[in-house]
Design a protein around this motif. Structure first.
Motif, PDB file in Angstrom:
ATOM      1  N   ARG A   8       4.338  -0.962  -7.630  1.00 40.36           N
ATOM      2  CA  ARG A   8       5.424  -0.972  -6.646  1.00 40.36           C
ATOM      3  C   ARG A   8       4.865  -1.459  -5.328  1.00 40.36           C
ATOM      4  O   ARG A   8       3.691  -1.242  -5.013  1.00 40.36           O
ATOM      5  N   VAL A   9       5.688  -2.119  -4.550  1.00 36.99           N
ATOM      6  CA  VAL A   9       5.265  -2.628  -3.239  1.00 36.99           C
ATOM      7  C   VAL A   9       5.521  -1.553  -2.191  1.00 36.99           C
ATOM      8  O   VAL A   9       6.618  -0.995  -2.097  1.00 36.99           O
ATOM      9  N   VAL A  10       4.488  -1.204  -1.421  1.00 38.84           N
ATOM     10  CA  VAL A  10       4.560  -0.154  -0.405  1.00 38.84           C
ATOM     11  C   VAL A  10       3.992  -0.697   0.898  1.00 38.84           C
ATOM     12  O   VAL A  10       3.024  -1.467   0.904  1.00 38.84           O
TER      13      VAL A  10
ATOM     14  N   PRO B 166      -3.634  -3.536  -8.435  1.00 45.15           N
ATOM     15  CA  PRO B 166      -2.934  -2.716  -7.443  1.00 45.15           C
ATOM     16  C   PRO B 166      -3.818  -1.583  -6.917  1.00 45.15           C
ATOM     17  O   PRO B 166      -4.773  -1.150  -7.557  1.00 45.15           O
ATOM     18  N   VAL B 167      -3.478  -1.096  -5.752  1.00 46.89           N
ATOM     19  CA  VAL B 167      -4.153   0.046  -5.143  1.00 46.89           C
ATOM     20  C   VAL B 167      -3.643   1.325  -5.816  1.00 46.89           C
ATOM     21  O   VAL B 167      -2.453   1.423  -6.146  1.00 46.89           O
ATOM     22  N   LEU B 168      -4.530   2.285  -6.042  1.00 43.80           N
ATOM     23  CA  LEU B 168      -4.143   3.561  -6.655  1.00 43.80           C
ATOM     24  C   LEU B 168      -3.841   4.569  -5.548  1.00 43.80           C
ATOM     25  O   LEU B 168      -4.677   4.793  -4.663  1.00 43.80           O
ATOM     26  N   VAL B 169      -2.649   5.193  -5.606  1.00 43.44           N
ATOM     27  CA  VAL B 169      -2.190   6.086  -4.541  1.00 43.44           C
ATOM     28  C   VAL B 169      -1.716   7.403  -5.141  1.00 43.44           C
ATOM     29  O   VAL B 169      -1.050   7.415  -6.190  1.00 43.44           O
TER      30      VAL B 169
ATOM     31  N   GLU C 291       1.519  -6.932   5.345  1.00 42.78           N
ATOM     32  CA  GLU C 291       1.980  -5.610   5.775  1.00 42.78           C
ATOM     33  C   GLU C 291       2.245  -4.690   4.589  1.00 42.78           C
ATOM     34  O   GLU C 291       2.450  -3.489   4.771  1.00 42.78           O
ATOM     35  N   THR C 292       2.233  -5.253   3.376  1.00 48.42           N
ATOM     36  CA  THR C 292       2.495  -4.456   2.174  1.00 48.42           C
ATOM     37  C   THR C 292       1.419  -4.727   1.132  1.00 48.42           C
ATOM     38  O   THR C 292       0.739  -5.756   1.178  1.00 48.42           O
ATOM     39  N   VAL C 293       1.317  -3.785   0.216  1.00 45.62           N
ATOM     40  CA  VAL C 293       0.395  -3.949  -0.923  1.00 45.62           C
ATOM     41  C   VAL C 293       1.076  -3.416  -2.166  1.00 45.62           C
ATOM     42  O   VAL C 293       2.004  -2.587  -2.091  1.00 45.62           O
ATOM     43  N   GLU C 294       0.615  -3.890  -3.306  1.00 44.66           N
ATOM     44  CA  GLU C 294       1.087  -3.326  -4.567  1.00 44.66           C
ATOM     45  C   GLU C 294       0.279  -2.074  -4.888  1.00 44.66           C
ATOM     46  O   GLU C 294      -0.952  -2.049  -4.720  1.00 44.66           O
ATOM     47  N   VAL C 295       0.989  -1.034  -5.353  1.00 43.29           N
ATOM     48  CA  VAL C 295       0.304   0.214  -5.678  1.00 43.29           C
ATOM     49  C   VAL C 295       0.812   0.728  -7.027  1.00 43.29           C
ATOM     50  O   VAL C 295       1.927   0.408  -7.463  1.00 43.29           O
ATOM     51  N   THR C 296      -0.050   1.504  -7.675  1.00 43.84           N
ATOM     52  CA  THR C 296       0.382   2.348  -8.793  1.00 43.84           C
ATOM     53  C   THR C 296       0.127   3.787  -8.369  1.00 43.84           C
ATOM     54  O   THR C 296      -0.817   4.068  -7.604  1.00 43.84           O
ATOM     55  N   PHE C 297       0.956   4.696  -8.860  1.00 43.65           N
ATOM     56  CA  PHE C 297       0.902   6.074  -8.381  1.00 43.65           C
ATOM     57  C   PHE C 297       0.167   6.991  -9.350  1.00 43.65           C
ATOM     58  O   PHE C 297       0.240   6.839 -10.578  1.00 43.65           O
ATOM     59  N   PHE C 298      -0.506   7.936  -8.747  1.00 42.79           N
ATOM     60  CA  PHE C 298      -1.195   9.009  -9.465  1.00 42.79           C
ATOM     61  C   PHE C 298      -0.516  10.315  -9.075  1.00 42.79           C
ATOM     62  O   PHE C 298      -0.391  10.633  -7.892  1.00 42.79           O
TER      63      PHE C 298
END
Length: 351
Positions: free
Chosen positions: A6-8, A41-44, A67-74
């Motif tokens: 997801r883009v955050v 993606p960055v892990l968040v 200004e945004t990055v792609e992330v996957t959530f933990f």
């Protein structure tokens, strides 16, 4: 963990609690910026929006003016964030230094003191012996615990002294007791139960010296080491005494008792006795009358002074009866040997 990225917005993220002592490596950020499109993606951590893994990637994005990055959530618990961060950093990206890993190990041991050395080693990328050294250096003043949580997630007691003593008592009372029965009654592994039996047969203490030392360190007082429910007291060790304090006294089974116990064990496993009603009855009778040095020495202290003469007379009577029994067994052995020799002598020679 959510698999689809997801883009955050970067300003919505909290910087990672990084295991890197030196912080952001600017040269590495510049290298990442040149290949930014191919980066994962960055892990968040979703509940806190804290970065778990990817601070260098975020710095590369800022360097490119994004200004945004792609992330996957933990979605794990908050106390798992640092564990996950360390594990992620040792499997990809800029390698952690040995100092980073040791510092991370110390932090994990402080927050998760029951984790085993191997479990921590798997998280930080060190060997278990190095983690054990870190634990020793960082455990000063910390409460000593008797459990470890392994890499398999199962809880393992660190000190098995009470269970070993329980197993020794069971095997002393019934040398023919199967190891699987000992395992069921004590909770020991089959290998440990086998080790206890070997030690008893060798006349050694059922608790290795190294384990006794660990038990002494773990114990704050003589009454704080629990015994398993229903566990009988081991010969030579009074209730409330530790395994370490018993080392100075006599061992659970003396060398003189090893041969009789081994003979009793072999008799108990002899098919001709085990597979007949009369044989099993004989072995039950023998078990009830089997006596080793440790047993009579323990009971001798209980005899009051005015009963000594009567007890001595009774013991002598039993001794005489056992002596006559032994003489009968010896006579039968010689008779059987003579019969076999006679049969062989009368058999015709085959040509």
């Amino acid at each position: 963990m959510e698999r689809s990225p997801r883009v955050v917005r970067i300003d919505e993220l909290i910087p990672a609690d990084s295991p890197r002592l030196s912080g952001i490596d600017r040269a590495h950020v510049q290298r990442l910026a040149t290949v930014y499109a191919s980066l994962p993606p960055v892990l968040v951590h979703r509940p806190t929006m804290r970065v778990v893994d990817g601070m260098h990637r975020i710095s590369a994005a800022l360097l490119k003016g994004l200004e945004t990055v792609e992330v996957t959530f933990f979605d794990g618990a908050e106390d798992q964030v640092f564990l996950r961060s360390v594990a992620a950093n040792i499997t990809n990206g800029l390698p952690l230094s040995v100092a980073d890993r040791k510092t991370a190990a110390a932090r994990i041991l402080a927050s998760h003191p029951t984790l085993s050395d191997r479990a921590v080693a798997a998280h930080v990328g060190l060997d278990a012996k190095t983690v054990a050294g870190v634990r020793t250096c960082s455990a000063a003043g910390s409460p000593l615990l008797n459990v470890r949580t392994g890499a398999d997630g199962r809880i393992h007691p660190l000190d098995r002294t009470a269970e070993r003593l329980h197993a020794a008592a069971l095997l002393t009372q019934d040398p023919a007791l199967s190891l699987r029965s000992v395992v069921e009654q004590t909770g020991l592994s089959l290998g440990t139960a086998h080790d206890v039996r070997r030690r008893l047969l060798r006349g050694e203490d059922p608790v290795p010296q190294s384990r006794q030392s660990a038990g002494a360190m773990l114990e704050a007082g003589p009454a704080k080491r629990p015994r398993p429910a229903g566990a009988p007291v081991v010969p030579g060790i009074r209730p409330g005494r530790t395994a370490t304090s018993a080392v100075a006294g006599r061992p659970p089974v003396s060398p003189r008792s090893r041969a009789p116990m081994e003979a009793l064990r072999k008799l108990s496993h002899d098919p001709s006795l085990r597979h007949s009603d009369q044989g099993r009855e004989l072995m039950r009778w023998l078990h009830n009358r089997f006596l080793v040095d440790e047993a009579w020495r323990r009971r001798a202290d209980v005899v009051p002074a005015h009963c000594v003469d009567s007890m001595a007379e009774l013991a002598q009577h039993c001794s005489d009866a056992w002596r006559r029994f032994a003489e009968e067994m010896v006579r039968r052995r010689h008779t059987s040997a003579a019969d076999v020799a006679e049969v062989r002598a009368t058999q015709p020679t085959r040509r």
